[in-house]
Design an enzyme around this catalytic site. Structure first.
Site, PDB file in Angstrom:
ATOM      1  N   LYS A  88       8.803  -0.813  14.343  1.00 12.14           N
ATOM      2  CA  LYS A  88       9.823  -0.183  13.157  1.00 12.14           C
ATOM      3  C   LYS A  88      10.701   0.501  12.617  1.00 12.14           C
ATOM      4  CE  LYS A  88       5.731  -1.107  10.771  1.00 12.14           C
ATOM      5  NZ  LYS A  88       4.215  -0.383   9.285  1.00 12.14           N
ATOM      6  N   LYS A  98       0.737  -0.736  -0.333  1.00 15.82           N
ATOM      7  CA  LYS A  98      -0.011  -0.219  -0.469  1.00 15.82           C
ATOM      8  C   LYS A  98       0.619   1.287   0.198  1.00 15.82           C
ATOM      9  CE  LYS A  98      -3.760   2.715   2.847  1.00 15.82           C
ATOM     10  NZ  LYS A  98      -4.672   2.123   3.387  1.00 15.82           N
ATOM     11  N   HIS A 122      -5.085 -33.280  17.895  1.00 19.15           N
ATOM     12  CA  HIS A 122      -3.991 -34.318  17.971  1.00 19.15           C
ATOM     13  C   HIS A 122      -2.822 -34.249  18.613  1.00 19.15           C
ATOM     14  CE1 HIS A 122      -6.371 -38.370  17.003  1.00 19.15           C
ATOM     15  NE2 HIS A 122      -7.048 -37.086  15.625  1.00 19.15           N
ATOM     16  N   GLU A 169      10.522  -4.886   4.730  1.00 18.93           N
ATOM     17  CA  GLU A 169      10.305  -6.327   4.390  1.00 18.93           C
ATOM     18  C   GLU A 169       9.874  -6.139   2.414  1.00 18.93           C
ATOM     19  OE1 GLU A 169       8.873  -4.445   7.066  1.00 18.93           O
ATOM     20  OE2 GLU A 169       8.982  -6.297   8.033  1.00 18.93           O
ATOM     21  N   GLY A 173      -4.783  -1.675   4.899  1.00 17.49           N
ATOM     22  CA  GLY A 173      -4.432  -2.853   4.481  1.00 17.49           C
ATOM     23  C   GLY A 173      -5.335  -4.689   4.771  1.00 17.49           C
ATOM     24  N   ARG A 174      -5.627  -4.339   6.482  1.00 15.46           N
ATOM     25  CA  ARG A 174      -5.534  -5.443   6.309  1.00 15.46           C
ATOM     26  C   ARG A 174      -6.914  -5.542   5.416  1.00 15.46           C
ATOM     27  NH1 ARG A 174      -4.871  -2.593  10.428  1.00 15.46           N
ATOM     28  NH2 ARG A 174      -6.799  -2.045  12.129  1.00 15.46           N
ATOM     29  N   GLU A 192      -5.385  -6.790  14.862  1.00 19.76           N
ATOM     30  CA  GLU A 192      -4.411  -5.602  14.575  1.00 19.76           C
ATOM     31  C   GLU A 192      -5.590  -4.851  14.425  1.00 19.76           C
ATOM     32  OE1 GLU A 192      -1.032  -4.822  11.973  1.00 19.76           O
ATOM     33  OE2 GLU A 192      -2.628  -4.105  10.588  1.00 19.76           O
TER      34      GLU A 192
END
Ligand code: F6P
Length: 538
Positions: A503, A197, A374, A203, A257-258, A343
């Protein structure tokens, strides 16, 4: 009202869920709600009719409906960033005519969708080809957070519809992520999508630079243009990276973003499943939007899901929520919901700038069933913490020849929620052991270990089959649920300032890690670790 609701929540914990089922043979009818394609069963919670009525009235008191309407009207409800919140416009039709500050955005949304579709179709039918000819066999999406989790999750979820090039996803700045991905790929037939965005996320930019070298070093600098495309709101930064405007798909600051899987961020999904299936995916989400907007609160799935979520978190003090899809293709859905929920609602300051009067968003985690059975279900059934579980289940699989698998899956899912609710009393455990031929002494000794308290809440979301429209509905259901819970907590679900400090510190620490600066002024732990890292690097 908050005190009253908390008292009711604690009293319900005492009553327990099993007693509510014993007292009402039609409890499912009274505590479930459906649309044409989805059913939400919230009967296996400790909610009574009075509790539900009180929750609905609290929701009205918080002006939930007005705030929902404000979101759909394009008001700047993300107050800390001064932005509208209009991801619903991404899946609306042109007739919906969504607008921000009076400016229609639905037409722009449609024109990006048309451009994306042409590009996706071009890749799929080889009208858009690699620099040295042939076809794109592989696409690699480079993004992180909302620019990764949605496409990853949805591409896996809809793998039966996947008839485009193979899709890969690189998100972590850890070199292992991109190195392991590139090792499998032929640069001559690989297309990279740089999804960010902001187009500044460290990253993504680091991985994008490595991918760029992968193409330039093997095919030549002139091949870069043909092997890259981008998705961003920062069109100038994309151009500076060297990606042409005809290969850049934009979105807008009113898309968080999400909440961006519906935008051009969905490009890898669209290339994988084709534009028609992608439109079905959007249409499913739109159907949920209409339901959220118009259904009475009493029958409104996102509202009910949100009310129960808030009830568990605030009134009953459960700190976590487990998301357990009995659907292997939803394996990444819990991770997707972690960002969407945590978030959005992991905050302690309310819209009024003060500390919230209650606890807020729970810890969200999960894994698919039956595998989880399990692994960690022991704790869900007999551990000292109660964790409400949300089961997701399809009636049909995509493998009609393997129906016995699906029947077993369904039986397991239903068995788990029944076991959590009903449990097994000490006396039942004792009798079982005696019936199995154990001595009285043995039965007395072992029975406590085989007792299940029961009264552990769960919800079940049932759908017909995990097709594109259903996936769209499920995601939109959870998006609106997060919205409802945020309103009850009194927080802004649409900013994420909590990710900034880390950050900033990473940027400051990079020169220390690389030895360009010394550790003076750092805390002793950070300094000590840097010294050890330097020693280990040799
Ligand atoms: O981690 C914070 C965050 O801003 C997320 O909200 C977002 O989805 C992610 O980083 C990626 O951001 P971008 O798409 O700008 O690279």
């Amino acid at each position: 009202m908050l005190d009253e609701l908390t008292a009711m929540g604690q009293a319900s914990r005492q009553t327990g869920i099993r007693a509510l089922f014993d007292a009402d043979a039609a409890r499912f009818d009274h505590f479930s709600a459906s649309t044409d394609t989805l059913t939400l069963d919230y009967s296996k919670t400790a909610l009574s009719k009075d509790d539900l009525a009180a929750l609905l009235s609290y929701a009205r008191q918080t002006s939930l409906e007005q705030r929902r309407n404000a979101m759909f009207a394009g008001a700047r409800i993300n107050a800390t960033e001064g932005r509208a919140v209009l991801h619903v416009a991404l899946r609306g039709s042109v007739e919906d005519a969504y607008a921000v500050a009076g400016d229609n955005v639905s037409d722009e949304v449609e024109s990006v969708l048309v451009a994306m579709s042409a590009f996706a179709q071009g890749i799929r039918n080889v009208q858009i080809a690699p620099a040295r000819g042939g076809r794109f066999t592989d696409i690699v999406n480079i993004g992180i957070g909302g620019s990764d989790l949605g496409p990853v999750m949805a591409t896996l979820a809809l793998s039966p519809y996947h008839d485009g090039p193979r899709a890969h996803f690189v998100s972590n700045v850890d070199s292992a992520d991109i190195a392991d991905t590139l090792a499998k790929l032929d640069p001559a037939t690989t297309l990279f999508i740089i999804a960010s965005k902001t187009f500044t996320t460290i990253e993504t930019m680091t991985n994008a630079a490595t991918a760029r070298r992968f193409i330039a070093d093997t095919l030549g600098e002139d091949a870069v243009g043909a092997h890259f495309c981008a998705v961003s709101t920062a069109l100038d930064k994309v151009a500076a990276f060297g990606i042409g405007a005809d290969r850049t798909f934009g979105f807008w600051d009113w898309v968080g973003g999400r909440y961006s899987i519906w935008s051009a961020i969905g490009l890898p999904l669209m290339i994988a499943i084709g534009p028609e299936n992608f439109r079905e995916f959007l249409a499913g989400a739109r159907a949920m939007d209409q339901h959220f907007r118009h259904a009475p609160l009493e029958e409104n799935l996102p509202v009910l899901l949100g009310l129960v979520g808030w009830w568990h978190r605030v009134a009953q003090d459960y700190a976590a929520r487990a998301i357990i899809p009995y659907d292997q293709r939803l394996a990444r859905f819990p991770a997707y919901l972690q960002q969407l929920d945590m978030e959005s609602n992991g905050k302690h300051v309310g819209l009024d700038g003060r500390r919230t009067p209650t606890v807020t968003g729970p810890l969200v985690w999960g894994e698919p069933g039956t595998n989880g059975q399990h692994a960690f279900f022991q704790l869900l059934h007999q551990g000292t913490n109660v964790i409400p579980v949300e089961f997701l289940l399809g009636a049909l699989s995509h493998e009609p020849d393997l129906q016995p698998h699906q029947d077993l899956l369904i039986a397991n899912c239903l068995a788990q929620s029944a076991a959590l609710m009903r449990g097994r009393t000490l006396e039942e455990a004792r009798q079982q052991l005696l019936a199995a031929g154990r001595s009285l002494e043995e039965a007395e000794r072992i029975a406590p270990h085989r007792e299940f308290s029961g009264n552990r809440p769960s919800l079940t979301i049932l759908y017909r089959k995990l097709d594109p429209a259903t996936l769209g509905q499920l995601i939109a259901l959870y998006e609106h649920r997060v919205f409802v819970e945020a309103q009850l907590y009194g927080i802004n679900a649409f900013d994420q300032w909590g990710v900034e400090l880390g950050k900033e510190l990473a940027t400051q620490l990079l020169p220390v890690v690389t030895g360009k600066e010394n550790t003076r002024g750092r805390d002793s732990s950070t300094a000590g670790l840097v010294h050890q890292i330097t020693r280990l690097k040799g």
